[in-house]
Each structure stands twice: as structure tokens, then as C-alpha cells.
Design an enzyme around this catalytic site. Structure first.
Site, PDB file in Angstrom:
ATOM      1  CD  GLN A 161      -3.284   3.501   0.313  1.00  0.00           C
ATOM      2  OE1 GLN A 161      -2.495   2.983   0.086  1.00  0.00           O
ATOM      3  NE2 GLN A 161      -4.061   4.248  -0.588  1.00  0.00           N
ATOM      4  CB  VAL A 220      -1.054   0.001   1.174  1.00  0.00           C
ATOM      5  CG1 VAL A 220      -2.183  -1.003   1.106  1.00  0.00           C
ATOM      6  CG2 VAL A 220      -0.256  -0.112   2.586  1.00  0.00           C
ATOM      7  CB  SER A 221       0.744   4.290  -1.918  1.00  0.00           C
ATOM      8  OG  SER A 221       0.736   3.759  -2.982  1.00  0.00           O
ATOM      9  CB  THR A 222      -0.281   6.341   2.766  1.00  0.00           C
ATOM     10  OG1 THR A 222      -1.725   5.638   2.696  1.00  0.00           O
ATOM     11  CG2 THR A 222      -0.305   7.139   1.488  1.00  0.00           C
TER      12      THR A 222
END
Length: 182
Positions: free
Chosen positions: A13, A8-10
Site C-alpha cells: 500500500q 498503511v497496513s502492508t
């Protein structure tokens, strides 16, 4: 052995959806990252790639979870293939253990190569158009024609040291030597 990878990017998330899908697919081990694929080194991906052995299958939930770009994705899967490791993407139903999956992936590779060629052609056309208008690329010359003449005259005169000439003209010894030789 099925090895999963989820990203996941952050930090906000959650990996839950991907983890559930990878466990349902039968992955015995799952590596994860919580970081943007473009801005940070994916340590979990590096661990997953080093863990894989000949005959293993790397499984991801979606293609965009594995590669930062199409080029990176293709390089990664090609590298896996060279090591005898197969690849599966659950969402896109790509499975390089099947002939259809290999065909789709080769098609992606051809599209990426086509895209690189188009970019190269556009770049060359732009450079050619700029040259036709009298523009030249590259770094500007360090010295004007007048300063080149002065540098040569000073260099020929043994009363002025190379360091003094360089300081006077604001150039390095290497640059001076290059202009004196021309």
C-alpha cells in the site's frame, strides 16, 4: 505546530493519499508506518508521540490510522490531552481544539466505556449460568481426594522424603505443602 502521522497496513500500500492530505492541512513534520497496527509495533507512531510538545497538534487522515481499537484510540488521545497536545482527524472532522470536537471525542469515550461494561456483564452472566449448572472455572485440582489422603499419609511417615512423595505423585514441593496444610 501541526505534526502528522500516516500508516498503511502492508508494504504494497502507498502513503501518498495520506501524505498529501496531511501536507495540505499544514503539517510541518510527518511520521509514517508501513505495518499492521495490531501485529507490529508502530515505530513511526512512537516517534511522533515522543516528538510532540505542549501546544502541538497531532493530525491523522482518519481515526483508524491512529488507533488499533477504539479503546487504544481513546487512550492515545487522552494521553495527548494530559500532555497539552491536541488532536485532529481530517476525514472525520474531529478537532479537539474546538468544543464540538471535544464533545465528539468524549462521546466516543462514553461508548467505549459502555461497550466494556456490556462485555463485563455478559461475562459475569455466563459465569453465573455455568455455576448454576454445576460447572466451576479455574484450573483443575492437581490431586484427587484419594491421592490427597495418600500424600498426607506419606508426609506423616518420616521414612518417605518430600522429594520421593512429589516424584511419586507428579507434583511440586509447593503443591504438596499446600495439600498437607489443608
Amino acid at each position: 505546530m501541526l505534526i502528522g502521522y500516516a500508516r498503511v497496513s502492508t508494504q504494497e500500500q502507498t502513503l501518498d493519499l495520506q501524505m498529501d492530505a496531511l501536507k495540505s492541512a499544514g503539517c510541518s513534520k510527518i511520521f509514517t508506518d508501513k505495518a499492521s497496527g495490531a501485529s507490529q509495533e508502530p515505530k513511526g507512531l512512537d516517534e511522533a508521540l515522543s516528538h510532540l510538545r505542549d501546544g502541538d497538534i497531532l493530525v491523522v487522515w482518519r481515526l483508524d490510522r491512529l488507533g488499533r481499537s477504539l479503546k487504544h484510540l481513546i487512550q492515545t488521545v487522552t494521553s495527548l490531552n494530559e500532555r497539552g497536545v491536541e488532536f485532529q482527524s481530517l476525514h472525520e472532522h474531529i478537532d479537539t481544539t474546538t468544543s464540538g470536537g471535544k464533545l465528539i471525542f468524549h462521546f466516543f469515550g462514553a461508548l467505549a466505556e459502555f461497550e466494556r461494561d456490556i462485555i463485563k456483564e455478559r461475562t459475569n452472566a455466563g459465569l453465573e449460568a455455568a455455576r448454576a449448572r454445576g460447572r466451576r472455572g479455574g484450573r483443575p485440582k492437581a490431586l484427587s481426594q484419594e491421592k490427597i489422603k495418600l500424600a498426607r499419609k506419606l508426609h506423616a511417615d518420616t521414612n518417605t522424603s518430600v522429594d520421593e512423595i512429589c516424584k511419586m505423585l507428579g507434583i511440586s514441593r509447593h503443591t504438596l505443602q499446600r495439600y498437607v496444610k489443608e
